[in-house]
Design a protein around this motif. Structure first.
Motif, mmCIF file in Angstrom:
data_model
loop_
_atom_site.group_PDB
_atom_site.id
_atom_site.type_symbol
_atom_site.label_atom_id
_atom_site.label_comp_id
_atom_site.label_asym_id
_atom_site.label_seq_id
_atom_site.Cartn_x
_atom_site.Cartn_y
_atom_site.Cartn_z
ATOM 1 N N LEU A 1 14.469 2.936 -9.941
ATOM 2 C CA LEU A 1 13.248 3.654 -9.556
ATOM 3 C C LEU A 1 13.108 5.015 -10.271
ATOM 4 O O LEU A 1 12.016 5.339 -10.762
ATOM 5 N N VAL B 1 4.764 3.268 -5.248
ATOM 6 C CA VAL B 1 6.039 2.915 -4.620
ATOM 7 C C VAL B 1 5.747 2.544 -3.169
ATOM 8 O O VAL B 1 5.288 3.380 -2.379
ATOM 9 N N GLY C 1 7.842 5.838 3.275
ATOM 10 C CA GLY C 1 8.285 6.138 4.635
ATOM 11 C C GLY C 1 9.735 6.580 4.674
ATOM 12 O O GLY C 1 10.451 6.318 5.645
ATOM 13 N N ASP D 1 7.251 11.631 1.189
ATOM 14 C CA ASP D 1 8.254 10.796 0.515
ATOM 15 C C ASP D 1 8.743 11.442 -0.773
ATOM 16 O O ASP D 1 9.630 10.913 -1.439
ATOM 17 N N VAL E 1 -3.201 13.403 2.057
ATOM 18 C CA VAL E 1 -3.752 12.059 2.239
ATOM 19 C C VAL E 1 -4.213 11.806 3.686
ATOM 20 O O VAL E 1 -5.190 11.091 3.913
ATOM 21 N N GLY E 2 -3.520 12.391 4.660
ATOM 22 C CA GLY E 2 -3.840 12.121 6.069
ATOM 23 C C GLY E 2 -5.303 12.362 6.423
ATOM 24 O O GLY E 2 -5.982 11.461 6.941
ATOM 25 N N ALA F 1 4.428 5.665 -1.129
ATOM 26 C CA ALA F 1 4.077 5.170 0.211
ATOM 27 C C ALA F 1 5.262 4.360 0.722
ATOM 28 O O ALA F 1 5.206 3.129 0.837
ATOM 29 N N ILE G 1 -1.151 -2.366 4.004
ATOM 30 C CA ILE G 1 -2.107 -1.334 4.408
ATOM 31 C C ILE G 1 -2.167 -0.169 3.432
ATOM 32 O O ILE G 1 -3.158 0.539 3.391
ATOM 33 N N VAL G 2 -1.123 0.028 2.652
ATOM 34 C CA VAL G 2 -1.158 1.147 1.696
ATOM 35 C C VAL G 2 -0.847 0.691 0.264
ATOM 36 O O VAL G 2 -1.730 0.654 -0.599
ATOM 37 N N HIS H 1 12.385 10.945 -0.590
ATOM 38 C CA HIS H 1 13.168 9.974 -1.356
ATOM 39 C C HIS H 1 12.986 10.168 -2.867
ATOM 40 O O HIS H 1 13.918 9.994 -3.639
ATOM 41 N N THR I 1 -7.631 9.829 4.909
ATOM 42 C CA THR I 1 -7.612 8.517 5.568
ATOM 43 C C THR I 1 -8.653 8.497 6.688
ATOM 44 O O THR I 1 -9.435 7.540 6.830
ATOM 45 N N HIS J 1 9.173 -1.332 -5.004
ATOM 46 C CA HIS J 1 9.485 -1.608 -3.598
ATOM 47 C C HIS J 1 10.983 -1.467 -3.390
ATOM 48 O O HIS J 1 11.692 -0.998 -4.302
ATOM 49 N N SER J 2 11.466 -1.900 -2.233
ATOM 50 C CA SER J 2 12.865 -1.619 -1.907
ATOM 51 C C SER J 2 13.845 -2.365 -2.803
ATOM 52 O O SER J 2 15.011 -1.992 -2.888
ATOM 53 N N MET K 1 4.641 10.132 5.611
ATOM 54 C CA MET K 1 4.662 11.118 6.692
ATOM 55 C C MET K 1 5.933 10.859 7.477
ATOM 56 O O MET K 1 6.043 9.854 8.181
ATOM 57 N N ASN K 2 6.885 11.753 7.319
ATOM 58 C CA ASN K 2 8.190 11.558 7.949
ATOM 59 C C ASN K 2 8.533 12.782 8.784
ATOM 60 O O ASN K 2 8.492 13.900 8.289
#
Ligand code: NDP
Length: 283
Positions: A193, A162, A208, A240, A260-261, A206, A167-168, A212, A264, A187-188, A229-230
């Protein structure tokens, strides 16, 4: 909670200490990483600081170039050019987001594809899409390494990514497809979904958007990787995916933070090491 944790923090530490550090020590000079930060974005400052800390701990040559928010695009491009030409530097990273007056695409396109340890240059993105990567974007690279570490089977399984950023999400979907998963990229504008998440054996979020993806969308026994990461108003950092409810159903799940951070950053170090090895063994 019944899910097992995909512990990115522990794996990142192991990779850094057991793989990257000993290999870096064999080189005639330390791998060199340059990180360029433009402006005062607080989250970016934290990420750049962490990259510097880890690079320092591994004995890399690390250079952080911090520029004021009103730096012109031309001045930034000139700095990228000088890092591209610098023989002590193997990896050049421009921290995103850039201030609005700077065309980020133009800047990322200027990083030498041979030093593009983030894997954002179109040449490297093209190579990845053809399954012959030079540098793989660090976040999806880290997710693959995390799944591999606990031997999660991917071939033939239904994976849902998602988010479709360059970049992701997009490279994530490519890597999962190259590992023979059957991949859906949401996606949006995706309709339904929740239904797609319910069908997925592997979910990578992924987006943001805080929590959600709801826990009761997750299929029993699914693997859940949360890239998001929110920062909430109360200061908490959440992903998310609604973690507690998802962890009741999933077989594996990444924590936020600590999933994941750190992976990375570990992959950034590995790519910088690889870049140095390539450079120092071909000259
Ligand atoms: P972007 O904002 O570039 O992309 C977000 C994506 O999510 C877009 O493709 C967007 O769709 C999609 N999206 C937005 N809303 C919805 C929705 N309601 N339903 C489905 N899809 C939606 O973000 P990034 O890819 O850069 O980052 C995503 C998250 O990952 C962020 O929280 C970021 O902080 C985090 N991150 C974490 C990293 C780490 O090391 N852990 C590294 C990088 C990012 P559309 O394309 O249609 O707009």
């Amino acid at each position: 909670m019944s899910a097992a944790l995909l512990d990115g923090k522990a794996l990142a530490k192991r990779l850094n200490q057991e793989l990257v550090r000993p290999r870096a020590a064999l080189l005639p000079r330390p791998p060199g990483l340059a990180v360029v930060l433009v402006g005062e974005d607080p989250a970016s400052k934290v990420y750049v600081g962490r990259k510097g800390e880890v690079a320092g701990r591994l004995g890399f040559h690390h250079r952080q170039i911090t520029l004021p928010a009103d730096t012109s695009e031309a001045a930034l491009l000139a700095i990228v050019d000088s890092l591209n030409d610098d023989p002590a530097i193997d990896g050049v990273l421009v921290q995103l987001p850039l201030p609005k007056h700077i065309d980020a695409t133009r800047v990322l396109d200027r990083v030498s594809p041979d030093k593009d340890v983030d894997g954002f240059h179109p040449e490297n993105a093209g190579r990845l899409s053809q399954g012959r990567p030079r540098f793989v974007p660090c976040t999806p690279f880290g997710v693959m390494r995390l799944l591999d570490d606990v031997k999660i089977p991917l071939a033939g399984r239904r994976a849902l990514v998602v988010g479709r950023s360059n970049i992701v999400g997009r490279p994530m979907a490519q890597l999962l497809e190259q590992a023979n998963a059957t991949v859906t990229l949401a996606h949006s504008r995706t309709a339904e979904l929740p239904g797609l998440v319910r069908q997925a054996e592997i979910v990578v979020a992924a987006i943001g958007r805080a929590e959600h993806i709801q826990g009761d969308w997750i299929q029993d026994g699914a693997v859940v990787v949360d890239v998001g990461m929110n920062r909430l108003e109360d200061g908490r950092l959440v992903g998310d995916v609604a973690f507690d409810a998802a962890a009741e159903r999933a077989a594996w799940i990444t924590p936020v933070p600590g999933g994941v951070g750190p992976m990375t950053i570990a992959m950034l170090m590995q790519s910088t090491l690889l870049s140095a090895e390539r450079r120092l063994t071909t000259t």
